[in-house]
Design an enzyme around this catalytic site. Structure first.
Site, short mmCIF file in Angstrom:
data_model
loop_
_atom_site.label_atom_id
_atom_site.label_comp_id
_atom_site.label_asym_id
_atom_site.label_seq_id
_atom_site.Cartn_x
_atom_site.Cartn_y
_atom_site.Cartn_z
N HIS A 164 -12.10 9.36 6.13
CA HIS A 164 -11.84 7.94 6.35
C HIS A 164 -11.37 7.63 7.76
O HIS A 164 -11.79 6.65 8.35
CB HIS A 164 -10.78 7.51 5.33
N GLU B 203 0.85 -1.20 0.00
CA GLU B 203 0.00 0.00 0.00
C GLU B 203 0.88 1.24 0.00
O GLU B 203 2.10 1.15 0.23
CB GLU B 203 -0.94 -0.02 1.21
C1 SIN Z 1 -7.62 0.49 2.48
O1 SIN Z 1 -7.84 -0.70 2.28
O2 SIN Z 1 -7.28 1.27 1.61
C2 SIN Z 1 -7.81 1.02 3.86
C3 SIN Z 1 -6.71 0.60 4.71
C4 SIN Z 1 -6.46 1.64 5.76
O3 SIN Z 1 -7.20 2.60 5.88
O4 SIN Z 1 -5.45 1.51 6.44
#
Ligand code: SIN
Length: 543
Positions: A343, A116
């Site tokens: 978020h 990520e």
């Molecule tokens: C995502 O899956 O993009 C969210 C993961 C996160 O907010 O750490």
């Protein structure tokens, strides 16, 4: 009204609350209150996974470095090291409890590592794109069947109960809970009180969070006198699905981790000018999308993963694939329309490295807390990790603490002071209006891009709406909508005030009036102290 007694009272049934409860149940009686069903949590929706330096090419130090870099100079390094170091052990514990993570094909004994933004290595332990659900299911099953844990579902916490402790200082001794089925308000007394109520995405018009994310724990802790920190740092996820029928569906950052590209309507790469490209940190990506949308007037941008093998996409992202397909969008063939949305709350009730707030007897774990791990911008997938590690530490601290706390001498029945005034509201629609108004002006004036003028406008509007809500609260029967909007207003107030104090731009806080980072004056937390904790509503009245 009834009163209930336990060693530990936990509010919230996500990963933080349940993992604390399961550990605390080894040494005491635990009561958990959940405002909906135990599985109705933000954890349950988490797609990406849990960051832990367990890959062959990874090291704890690299995870620490990435976290510090993402946090833009505000992370507390002691908290970062604790959380990162204890991560691999937490993953092993979850596996021992029965959580099935996606395993490597070549080494079926080792978890597959996802990637990520902001991570220099593949580091995300996951269960396809349904990690939260896999963890939630196992923890909830174990908690619901545990003989030392009692879960009260559909019980909405209203306010904390505080009393002077042995040293005369106020101490959290429980909470008032509204039974949403019977309408009764009951008192839950405990030797230690743990807030694990998650975040507050519903402060904003557009969010990836579920309806329950109304900042209840943060608002209750604040009202009772616990300090709050860094509330200006609201994380906007860059890629929430843009679709009229599913306004809060997240498209995981893992999609970019596996090669998805952010593109404009014309197919031009949005992140083309950034050295980390589509895997830059979230603050940077969300601002770039916002700038693109403002420049072109387009209502969204697109996330394109069509270059990958369709079979790989369906297998790696089954939830995202199925959800989009049900809306008529085949992500193996078409780019996904996306927009940024609120978020994650990086600030919260200020806690030490044992999850203790500044109010004796009160702990905060998970998104409701500010440990200093996230600094000015949370690194992807560090939140479930933080919840696990800090719940473990809270349980160890609570074990020691309860040994020295006598059973609360509260009465068999208790009386909630505010309820005496209650009568049914004649125009409940006004509560809905207040709710919509707050969410809209927070989105418009306290969103990704802020300015002094916008913050002042938001504050002026909030003052009016807050006064109306307080009047409702004092004069009418409480129900979930009223309690939640009151909490939303309290959280909005903390966000605006914190944003006004930070006269610079850093991480998730970007101000047009103060566009530069100013380490000389602002390399510090924004800590807010409530000068007037609401003793009236928090003291148990003996009947
Ligand atoms: C995502 O899956 O993009 C969210 C993961 C996160 O907010 O750490």
């Amino acid at each position: 009204m009834a009163s209930f007694h336990s060693d530990c009272l936990v509010m919230g049934t996500g990963i933080a609350g349940l993992s604390f409860a399961l550990k605390a149940a080894r040494f005491g009686q635990v009561h958990i209150i959940a405002k909906n069903l135990a599985c109705d949590t933000n954890t349950n929706l988490a797609q990406g996974g849990i960051a832990a330096a367990m890959g062959e090419d990874d090291r704890l130090e690299l995870h620490v470095e990435d976290t510090l870099k993402s946090g833009c100079g505000l992370c507390h390094e002691d908290a970062v090291r604790i959380v990162v170091d204890e991560g691999p052990r937490m993953i092993e514990e979850l596996e021992e409890m029965g959580v099935s993570f996606t395993m490597r094909q070549d080494r079926p004994d080792r978890p597959e590592m996802g990637r990520e933004g902001g991570h220099s290595r593949r580091r995300i332990v996951h269960a396809k794109d349904m990690t939260g659900q896999a963890v939630q299911k196992v923890l909830a099953e174990k908690a619901l069947e545990h003989p030392s844990i009692r879960v009260y579902e559909f019980c909405l916490a209203l306010d904390l109960i505080t009393e002077p402790g042995k040293d005369g200082a106020m101490r959290a001794v429980g909470a008032w809970g509204l039974d949403r089925v019977t309408g009764e308000v009951n008192a839950f007394f405990a030797k230690t009180v743990v807030l694990a109520t998650g975040g507050s995405g519903k402060v904003y018009l557009y969010t990836t969070n579920p309806d329950g994310a109304t900042g209840d724990g943060l608002a209750m802790g604040w009202r009772a006198g616990a300090e709050a920190a860094n509330m200006e740092f609201v994380q906007f996820h860059p890629t929430c699905l843009f679709h009229p029928k599913r306004t809060n569906f997240l498209i995981s950052e893992a999609v970019r981790g596996e090669g998805g590209k952010l593109v404009s309507r014309e197919g031009l790469s949005i992140m083309r000018n950034h050295p980390d490209g589509d895997l830059a940190c979230r603050d940077v990506v969300a601002l770039a999308i916002d700038a693109e949308m403002k420049r072109t007037g387009a209502p969204c941008v697109f996330l394109d993963i069509t270059s990958k093998d369709p079979e790989f996409i369906r297998n790696r992202f089954p939830k995202i694939y199925d959800t989009c397909l049900s809306l008529g969008l085949d992500i193996t063939r078409e780019p996904i329309p996306v927009v940024p949305a609120a978020h994650y709350q990086c600030g919260g009730l200020l806690v030490d490295t044992w999850s203790r707030t500044s109010l004796p007897g009160l702990y905060a774990v998970g998104e409701v807390a500010c440990t200093g791990l996230h600094g000015a911008n949370r690194l992807a997938s560090n939140s479930l990790l933080e919840a696990l590690v800090m719940a473990d530490r809270a349980a160890r601290a609570a074990r020691e603490e309860i040994a020295g706390v006598p059973e609360h001498a509260g009465p068999e029945s208790a009386h909630w002071p505010a309820a005496t005034l209650g009568r049914a509201p004649s125009e409940a629609v006004l509560i809905t209006h207040s709710w919509e108004e707050i969410r809209r002006f927070m989105w418009n004036y306290v969103g990704l891009v802020r300015s002094d003028h916008r913050l002042r406008m938001a504050q002026a509007r909030l003052r009016l709406v807050k006064a109306e809500i307080e009047e409702f609260f004092r004069n009418f029967e409480v129900d979930a909508d009223l309690v939640e909007v009151r909490n939303i207003a309290a959280v909005a107030d903390l966000i605006i005030r914190s944003a006004m104090e930070r006269r610079e731009s850093r991480g998730l806080h970007y101000s047009l009036d103060w566009p530069d980072r100013d380490d000389e004056h602002f390399r510090k937390d924004t800590v807010l102290v409530n000068p007037l904790p609401s003793v009236l509503l928090s003291q148990a009245e003996r009947s």
